[in-house]
Design a protein around this motif. Structure first.
Motif, mmCIF file in Angstrom:
data_model
loop_
_atom_site.group_PDB
_atom_site.id
_atom_site.type_symbol
_atom_site.label_atom_id
_atom_site.label_comp_id
_atom_site.label_asym_id
_atom_site.label_seq_id
_atom_site.Cartn_x
_atom_site.Cartn_y
_atom_site.Cartn_z
ATOM 1 N N THR A 39 45.943 21.392 59.362
ATOM 2 C CA THR A 39 45.322 21.320 58.038
ATOM 3 C C THR A 39 43.798 21.275 58.061
ATOM 4 O O THR A 39 43.161 21.561 57.054
ATOM 5 C CB THR A 39 45.804 20.068 57.285
ATOM 6 N N SER A 46 44.906 12.478 58.334
ATOM 7 C CA SER A 46 46.195 13.006 58.780
ATOM 8 C C SER A 46 47.187 11.883 59.032
ATOM 9 O O SER A 46 48.366 11.987 58.680
ATOM 10 C CB SER A 46 46.012 13.834 60.048
ATOM 11 N N VAL A 57 52.602 19.093 53.795
ATOM 12 C CA VAL A 57 51.550 19.301 54.784
ATOM 13 C C VAL A 57 50.778 20.583 54.489
ATOM 14 O O VAL A 57 49.554 20.596 54.473
ATOM 15 C CB VAL A 57 52.133 19.333 56.213
ATOM 16 N N LEU A 58 51.491 21.673 54.260
ATOM 17 C CA LEU A 58 50.874 22.955 53.917
ATOM 18 C C LEU A 58 51.551 23.499 52.668
ATOM 19 O O LEU A 58 52.763 23.371 52.491
ATOM 20 C CB LEU A 58 51.034 23.959 55.062
#
Length: 93
Positions: A39, A46, A57-58
């Motif tokens: 990321t 994180s 997360v994405l």
């Protein structure tokens, strides 16, 4: 189109995907390092994200990138999955 509005539907071959961290497992720092690499977040941010699992997360990445990210998270000891984003519903005229 009496009201002057026009609606367009975009057609894409690539369906955007999300990477969701389900459980960091016992190696939280390893997973936080993997999240940081994926990321670009700092290691501290994180780690905060990892401890708040399940966590996104994405978001909106291509299938190949999402699968690569899931493999990296699993290699670090986490449980993660790829989720297809729902297609938007076009507005009714």
């Amino acid at each position: 189109m009496a009201d002057g509005r026009y609606y367009f539907t975009l057609v894409c071959d690539e369906v955007p995907n999300d990477v969701v961290l389900l459980d960091p497992g016992t190696r939280v720092l390893d997973v936080a390092q993997a999240v940081s690499r994926l990321t670009g977040l700092s290691l501290w941010r994180s780690k905060v994200l990892v401890t708040q699992s399940p966590a996104l997360v994405l978001e909106g990445v291509p299938q190949d990138d999402a699968e690569t990210a899931v493999v990296a998270l699993r290699d670090a000891g986490a449980q993660a999955e790829v989720r297809e984003r729902p297609r938007p519903v076009p507005p009714r005229a």
